[in-house]
Design a protein around this motif. Structure first.
Motif, PDB file in Angstrom:
ATOM      1  N   VAL A 192       0.736  -1.146   0.122  1.00 23.58           N
ATOM      2  CA  VAL A 192       0.102  -0.048   0.123  1.00 23.58           C
ATOM      3  C   VAL A 192       0.831   1.141   0.033  1.00 23.58           C
ATOM      4  CG1 VAL A 192      -1.671   1.419   1.378  1.00 23.58           C
ATOM      5  CG2 VAL A 192      -1.926  -1.127   1.137  1.00 23.58           C
ATOM      6  N   ALA A 193       1.988   1.384   0.885  1.00 23.43           N
ATOM      7  CA  ALA A 193       2.911   2.386   0.896  1.00 23.43           C
ATOM      8  C   ALA A 193       3.383   2.687  -0.409  1.00 23.43           C
ATOM      9  CB  ALA A 193       3.850   2.246   1.891  1.00 23.43           C
ATOM     10  N   SER A 194       3.605   1.706  -1.341  1.00 22.14           N
ATOM     11  CA  SER A 194       4.159   1.995  -2.631  1.00 22.14           C
ATOM     12  C   SER A 194       3.272   2.544  -3.600  1.00 22.14           C
ATOM     13  CB  SER A 194       4.581   0.509  -3.212  1.00 22.14           C
ATOM     14  OG  SER A 194       3.458  -0.081  -3.803  1.00 22.14           O
ATOM     15  N   GLN A 195       1.989   2.698  -3.189  1.00 25.16           N
ATOM     16  CA  GLN A 195       1.192   3.213  -4.131  1.00 25.16           C
ATOM     17  C   GLN A 195       0.625   4.606  -3.661  1.00 25.16           C
ATOM     18  OE1 GLN A 195       0.339   1.378  -7.124  1.00 25.16           O
ATOM     19  NE2 GLN A 195       2.112   0.386  -6.112  1.00 25.16           N
ATOM     20  N   LEU A 196       1.310   5.203  -2.572  1.00 27.94           N
ATOM     21  CA  LEU A 196       0.766   6.353  -2.204  1.00 27.94           C
ATOM     22  C   LEU A 196       1.802   7.437  -2.111  1.00 27.94           C
ATOM     23  CD1 LEU A 196      -0.734   5.293   1.439  1.00 27.94           C
ATOM     24  CD2 LEU A 196      -2.166   6.065  -0.680  1.00 27.94           C
ATOM     25  N   PRO A 197       1.755   8.748  -1.766  1.00 30.12           N
ATOM     26  CA  PRO A 197       3.279   9.626  -1.928  1.00 30.12           C
ATOM     27  C   PRO A 197       3.835   9.099  -0.856  1.00 30.12           C
ATOM     28  CG  PRO A 197       1.053  10.742  -2.162  1.00 30.12           C
ATOM     29  CD  PRO A 197       0.612   9.363  -1.969  1.00 30.12           C
ATOM     30  N   ASP A 244       2.351   7.479   5.937  1.00 27.77           N
ATOM     31  CA  ASP A 244       2.574   6.285   6.671  1.00 27.77           C
ATOM     32  C   ASP A 244       1.375   5.728   7.258  1.00 27.77           C
ATOM     33  OD1 ASP A 244       5.291   6.243   5.538  1.00 27.77           O
ATOM     34  OD2 ASP A 244       5.817   7.251   7.273  1.00 27.77           O
ATOM     35  N   GLY A 245       0.656   6.705   7.746  1.00 26.56           N
ATOM     36  CA  GLY A 245      -0.897   6.437   8.707  1.00 26.56           C
ATOM     37  C   GLY A 245      -1.480   5.793   7.716  1.00 26.56           C
ATOM     38  N   PHE A 246      -1.654   6.446   6.625  1.00 20.87           N
ATOM     39  CA  PHE A 246      -2.748   5.857   5.561  1.00 20.87           C
ATOM     40  C   PHE A 246      -2.479   4.626   5.213  1.00 20.87           C
ATOM     41  CE2 PHE A 246      -3.816  10.471   4.563  1.00 20.87           C
ATOM     42  CZ  PHE A 246      -5.039  10.227   4.869  1.00 20.87           C
ATOM     43  N   ALA A 247      -1.104   4.145   4.835  1.00 22.74           N
ATOM     44  CA  ALA A 247      -0.490   2.827   4.464  1.00 22.74           C
ATOM     45  C   ALA A 247      -0.788   1.937   5.544  1.00 22.74           C
ATOM     46  CB  ALA A 247       0.966   3.109   4.096  1.00 22.74           C
ATOM     47  N   VAL A 248      -0.727   2.313   6.967  1.00 23.34           N
ATOM     48  CA  VAL A 248      -0.868   1.263   7.996  1.00 23.34           C
ATOM     49  C   VAL A 248      -2.268   1.067   8.241  1.00 23.34           C
ATOM     50  CG1 VAL A 248      -0.705   0.959  10.427  1.00 23.34           C
ATOM     51  CG2 VAL A 248       1.525   1.813   9.215  1.00 23.34           C
ATOM     52  N   ALA A 249      -3.240   1.975   8.047  1.00 18.96           N
ATOM     53  CA  ALA A 249      -4.644   1.877   8.229  1.00 18.96           C
ATOM     54  C   ALA A 249      -4.964   0.985   6.938  1.00 18.96           C
ATOM     55  CB  ALA A 249      -5.213   3.269   8.144  1.00 18.96           C
ATOM     56  N   ILE A 250      -4.810   1.206   5.767  1.00 23.84           N
ATOM     57  CA  ILE A 250      -5.319   0.605   4.539  1.00 23.84           C
ATOM     58  C   ILE A 250      -4.542  -1.009   4.754  1.00 23.84           C
ATOM     59  CG2 ILE A 250      -5.265   0.467   2.036  1.00 23.84           C
ATOM     60  CD1 ILE A 250      -5.498   3.676   2.081  1.00 23.84           C
ATOM     61  N   GLY A 251      -3.408  -1.102   4.822  1.00 24.03           N
ATOM     62  CA  GLY A 251      -2.812  -2.248   4.999  1.00 24.03           C
ATOM     63  C   GLY A 251      -3.339  -3.024   5.899  1.00 24.03           C
ATOM     64  N   LEU A 252      -3.562  -2.574   7.231  1.00 23.61           N
ATOM     65  CA  LEU A 252      -4.301  -3.484   8.074  1.00 23.61           C
ATOM     66  C   LEU A 252      -5.781  -3.960   7.812  1.00 23.61           C
ATOM     67  CD1 LEU A 252      -2.578  -1.955  11.515  1.00 23.61           C
ATOM     68  CD2 LEU A 252      -2.026  -4.344  10.471  1.00 23.61           C
ATOM     69  N   GLY A 253      -6.410  -2.736   7.177  1.00 23.11           N
ATOM     70  CA  GLY A 253      -7.809  -2.942   6.747  1.00 23.11           C
ATOM     71  C   GLY A 253      -7.696  -4.330   5.757  1.00 23.11           C
ATOM     72  N   LEU A 254      -7.008  -4.203   4.593  1.00 18.92           N
ATOM     73  CA  LEU A 254      -6.855  -5.124   3.670  1.00 18.92           C
ATOM     74  C   LEU A 254      -6.474  -6.403   4.546  1.00 18.92           C
ATOM     75  CD1 LEU A 254      -4.916  -3.611   0.852  1.00 18.92           C
ATOM     76  CD2 LEU A 254      -7.339  -4.264   0.838  1.00 18.92           C
ATOM     77  N   TYR A 255      -5.483  -6.474   5.508  1.00 15.96           N
ATOM     78  CA  TYR A 255      -5.318  -7.590   6.333  1.00 15.96           C
ATOM     79  C   TYR A 255      -6.505  -8.258   6.911  1.00 15.96           C
ATOM     80  CZ  TYR A 255      -2.966 -10.985   9.620  1.00 15.96           C
ATOM     81  OH  TYR A 255      -2.576 -11.820  10.422  1.00 15.96           O
ATOM     82  N   LEU A 256      -7.205  -7.607   7.589  1.00 15.89           N
ATOM     83  CA  LEU A 256      -8.159  -8.044   8.298  1.00 15.89           C
ATOM     84  C   LEU A 256      -9.337  -8.579   7.573  1.00 15.89           C
ATOM     85  CD1 LEU A 256      -8.686  -5.389  10.975  1.00 15.89           C
ATOM     86  CD2 LEU A 256      -8.027  -7.689  11.018  1.00 15.89           C
ATOM     87  N   LEU A 257      -9.482  -8.244   6.044  1.00 20.56           N
ATOM     88  CA  LEU A 257     -10.368  -8.513   5.115  1.00 20.56           C
ATOM     89  C   LEU A 257      -9.913  -9.928   4.497  1.00 20.56           C
ATOM     90  CD1 LEU A 257     -11.148  -5.434   3.120  1.00 20.56           C
ATOM     91  CD2 LEU A 257     -12.914  -6.559   4.340  1.00 20.56           C
ATOM     92  N   PHE A 258      -8.579 -10.083   4.202  1.00 17.07           N
ATOM     93  CA  PHE A 258      -7.958 -11.327   4.011  1.00 17.07           C
ATOM     94  C   PHE A 258      -8.385 -12.410   4.895  1.00 17.07           C
ATOM     95  CE2 PHE A 258      -6.109  -9.130   0.589  1.00 17.07           C
ATOM     96  CZ  PHE A 258      -6.132  -9.992  -0.570  1.00 17.07           C
ATOM     97  N   VAL A 259      -8.094 -12.031   6.188  1.00 18.04           N
ATOM     98  CA  VAL A 259      -8.147 -12.876   7.520  1.00 18.04           C
ATOM     99  C   VAL A 259      -9.723 -13.421   7.569  1.00 18.04           C
ATOM    100  CG1 VAL A 259      -8.212 -13.401   9.803  1.00 18.04           C
ATOM    101  CG2 VAL A 259      -6.203 -12.355   8.746  1.00 18.04           C
ATOM    102  N   TRP A 260     -10.629 -12.402   7.413  1.00 21.74           N
ATOM    103  CA  TRP A 260     -11.899 -12.628   7.413  1.00 21.74           C
ATOM    104  C   TRP A 260     -12.554 -13.512   6.589  1.00 21.74           C
ATOM    105  CZ3 TRP A 260     -16.019 -10.161   4.653  1.00 21.74           C
ATOM    106  CH2 TRP A 260     -17.397 -10.344   5.020  1.00 21.74           C
TER     107      TRP A 260
END
Length: 190
Positions: free
Chosen positions: A89-94, A160-176
């Protein structure tokens, strides 16, 4: 197995043009324009990706087991995946601090994803799929270093905050359920 291998060749091949033939890429962009290059690149990537998914889906149930990973390796994969997703996710953000520090967070994310899945899966199809992506990401990072590509300058930490939030959100979706829906296997086996 042939469809999986063909998909890997197409997908990783088009993603390797900058590694093996940077002048070809530059000539194509100069001749056709960046939009046309991105369109061709995206279409070929999509074809390769579809073949990878289809080929893996076809071969996975009957792929020979080369090794049975210990349970702790599967747990390690679960721990590694949030980092992989955050970096992708960080790679796709500024640029923030993550992107500037890692220089190429997409490649770091792919390496973590591939290594984690190699640790958790011992069949031939997984070895081909994840081993190919790991080898490609290592080769691409070496090529970027040789080109003198040092990555972006640090930017605001908010990215970085956006990357962490979106990355963790995606992780939770994958786990769910997302991993199960997309790949037919739960991210965390019961």
């Amino acid at each position: 197995m042939a469809i999986l291998i063909l998909g890997l060749i197409i997908f990783l091949g088009v993603h390797s043009v900058r590694i093996v033939a940077p002048d070809f890429r530059d000539r194509q962009i100069a001749a056709r324009g960046p939009g046309a290059w991105r369109g061709i690149f995206s279409l070929v990537s999509l074809i390769g990706f579809v073949l990878i998914v289809w080929g893996y889906w076809l071969v996975w149930p009957t792929a020979p087991i080369l090794y049975e990973p210990p349970v702790w390796m599967k747990h390690l994969n679960i721990v590694l995946m949030p980092f992989a997703l955050i970096f992708v996710v960080a790679s796709q953000l500024p640029a923030g601090r993550i992107k500037a520090t890692l220089k190429h967070p997409m490649l770091v994310g792919v390496k973590i994803w591939a290594l984690g899945h190699l640790l958790a899966n011992g069949d031939l199809a997984a070895l081909l799929l994840f081993g190919s992506f790991l080898a490609w990401a290592v080769a691409d990072r070496i090529a970027a270093r040789k080109r003198g590509d040092s990555g972006p300058a640090p930017g605001p930490v908010k990215w970085d905050g956006f990357a962490v939030a979106i990355g963790l959100g995606l992780y939770l979706l994958f786990v769910w359920r997302l991993h199960l829906w997309l790949f037919g296997v739960p991210a965390i086996a019961a």
